[in-house]
Design a protein around this motif. Structure first.
Motif, PDB file in Angstrom:
ATOM      1  N   HIS A   1       0.823  -1.207   0.000  1.00 48.44           N
ATOM      2  CA  HIS A   1       0.000   0.000   0.000  1.00 48.44           C
ATOM      3  C   HIS A   1       0.861   1.262   0.000  1.00 48.44           C
ATOM      4  O   HIS A   1       0.598   2.207  -0.741  1.00 48.44           O
ATOM      5  CB  HIS A   1      -0.966  -0.010   1.190  1.00 48.44           C
TER       6      HIS A   1
ATOM      7  N   GLN B   1       2.401   1.750  -3.293  1.00 54.42           N
ATOM      8  CA  GLN B   1       1.420   2.336  -4.227  1.00 54.42           C
ATOM      9  C   GLN B   1       1.384   3.856  -4.096  1.00 54.42           C
ATOM     10  O   GLN B   1       1.367   4.567  -5.096  1.00 54.42           O
ATOM     11  CB  GLN B   1       0.034   1.738  -3.971  1.00 54.42           C
ATOM     12  N   HIS B   2       1.357   4.366  -2.840  1.00 55.47           N
ATOM     13  CA  HIS B   2       1.353   5.830  -2.665  1.00 55.47           C
ATOM     14  C   HIS B   2       2.557   6.456  -3.376  1.00 55.47           C
ATOM     15  O   HIS B   2       2.424   7.454  -4.076  1.00 55.47           O
ATOM     16  CB  HIS B   2       1.406   6.195  -1.180  1.00 55.47           C
TER      17      HIS B   2
ATOM     18  N   CYS C   1      -5.932   8.850   3.414  1.00 58.18           N
ATOM     19  CA  CYS C   1      -5.914   7.385   3.304  1.00 58.18           C
ATOM     20  C   CYS C   1      -6.182   6.764   4.664  1.00 58.18           C
ATOM     21  O   CYS C   1      -5.707   7.245   5.681  1.00 58.18           O
ATOM     22  CB  CYS C   1      -4.551   6.916   2.791  1.00 58.18           C
TER      23      CYS C   1
ATOM     24  N   HIS D   1       0.227   1.996   7.018  1.00 62.86           N
ATOM     25  CA  HIS D   1       1.464   2.414   6.340  1.00 62.86           C
ATOM     26  C   HIS D   1       2.655   2.255   7.267  1.00 62.86           C
ATOM     27  O   HIS D   1       2.503   2.270   8.490  1.00 62.86           O
ATOM     28  CB  HIS D   1       1.323   3.873   5.883  1.00 62.86           C
TER      29      HIS D   1
HETATM   30 ZN   LIG Z   1      -3.799   4.734   0.530  1.00 58.24          ZN
END
Ligand SMILES: [Zn+2]
Length: 406
Positions: free
Chosen positions: A108, A111-112, A204, A208
């Protein structure tokens, strides 16, 4: 509602909670807790898995989904023994699967970084993200080429290796708007922002890492056109390493078959394909020679007639083009009608006549195929067609031969 412990601490794997409700999700037992460290699927990130223990009983958490009453933990007994669901108000202790959580943090956050890199390098914005069991994808609002993908991956990896701190803060919707962020409606009034220092700031709710370094590596796996933009497939961290190892071992296996190392595979495959094409060409020449011989044999069998004759033949498993070639060879000489068929998955027929005859082979073929449920046609000397099955074929050919006899 359920208090989400993972929002404040995405590294928290063990917690205690109270059962607020026993419920069901799609026919399976589920528990709603007053607090949880299990991530509930949303925003492209799948749920966490793990266990919930109540006294001596252990349940596997197999799914966590958002519901009106809070996060539903879908559970099944860990062992095949009677396992009563804990009562409302009971205390349970949860353990989140660590590897899956780390994997999701890597994918994730990767992806950011990749999405931001695409904005920087190609002015392409991410419209959706999917974290799959094997690969991840981002869908971009504009098309990108291989060089732009490579540039974005390079940039994302640079930010990974710079080990920038990642932090989370919650702001009001109005404040998020002043920062120029597009906040989805479901985010409510308290907007959670994930900040990769000096590089990316995104609303979001996902889990993370503390540092971009934890992403490890961002690996592009391919890209293709999707809607009016592009879909980019990628993997991060340990998953990227596992996929690279898998591809290495496939290349080694291919190399072993071709007696070369992984680096030699493309050249060896190109060479093998060229040899295959050359072998195909030689086979074709030999087939044509053998067809010439076959035509001579068939004409001899027919008594090498001086006058007109009809030759009928059914073969098995021939290519229709070879059958056509045989028909042409047979009718190259004067006075011959050839009615040929080959049986395979379907039946193919070729009817042909010599130049000096006046028979309409197209019409004869159509008439022959009609009772067999087939279709075909042709103008001039050669007609071709087919039917689904061979039942009744011999009789139909015999009738055609009778009709064709001068
Ligand atoms: Zn996100």
């Amino acid at each position: 509602m359920t208090e989400r412990l993972y929002r404040a601490d995405p590294y928290l794997l063990e917690f205690e909670a109270r059962v607020r409700a026993r419920t069901e999700h799609e026919g399976r037992p589920a528990l709603v807790l007053d607090r949880t460290a299990f991530y509930a699927e949303s925003g492209g990130q799948p749920w966490d898995t793990g266990t919930l223990r109540a006294g001596p009983h252990v349940w596997r958490v197999v799914a966590v989904v958002e519901a009106e009453e809070g996060a539903r933990h879908v559970v099944e007994p860990q062992a095949p023994v009677p396992t009563p669901l804990p009562d409302e108000g009971a205390t349970v202790s949860g353990v989140v699967d660590a590897e899956r959580r780390r994997d999701h943090r890597q994918q994730h956050h990767g992806q950011h970084l990749l999405s931001r890199a695409f904005v920087e390098t190609a002015r392409a914005r991410t419209v959706s993200f999917h974290l799959g069991a094997r690969e991840c994808t981002v869908d971009l609002d504009r098309e990108v080429n291989a060089a732009q993908v490579a540039a974005a991956v390079r940039r994302a990896n640079e930010v990974v290796w710079e080990a920038r701190p990642v932090s989370v803060r919650v702001v009001s919707r109005a404040e998020a708007a002043t920062l120029g962020l597009a906040v989805p409606d479901e985010a409510g009034d308290a907007v959670r922002l994930v900040n990769a220092e000096g590089f990316d700031l995104q609303p979001c709710g996902g889990t993370h890492p503390r540092s971009t370094a934890e992403v490890g590596v961002v690996l592009a796996l391919g890209h293709e056109r999707h809607k009016s933009g592009s879909r980019v497939r990628f993997a991060c961290g340990l998953r990227a390493v596992a996929l690279a190892e898998e591809q290495q071992s496939l290349l080694r296996a291919a190399g072993a078959l071709l007696s070369t190392g992984p680096e030699g595979v493309p050249e060896a495959v190109a060479r093998a394909l060229e040899q295959l094409a050359e072998a195909g060409r030689r086979v074709r020449v030999l087939q044509e020679q053998s067809i010439d011989g076959e035509a001579l044999r068939m004409l001899a069998e027919a008594g090498a007639p001086a006058g007109p004759c009809v030759i009928t033949r059914v073969v098995d498993g021939w290519d229709a083009s070879l059958l056509r070639l045989l028909a042409t060879r047979l009718t190259d000489r004067a006075g011959v009608v050839a009615l040929l068929a080959t049986r395979g998955e379907t039946v193919q027929l070729v009817f042909a006549r010599s130049e000096d005859l006046v028979l309409d082979v197209g019409a004869l073929l159509q008439e022959t195929l009609r009772p067999l449920g087939g279709r075909g046609g042709g103008r001039g000397r050669v007609a071709q067609g087919g039917c689904p099955a061979a039942a009744g074929l011999e009789d139909a050919l015999a009738r055609a031969a009778a009709a064709a006899r001068p």
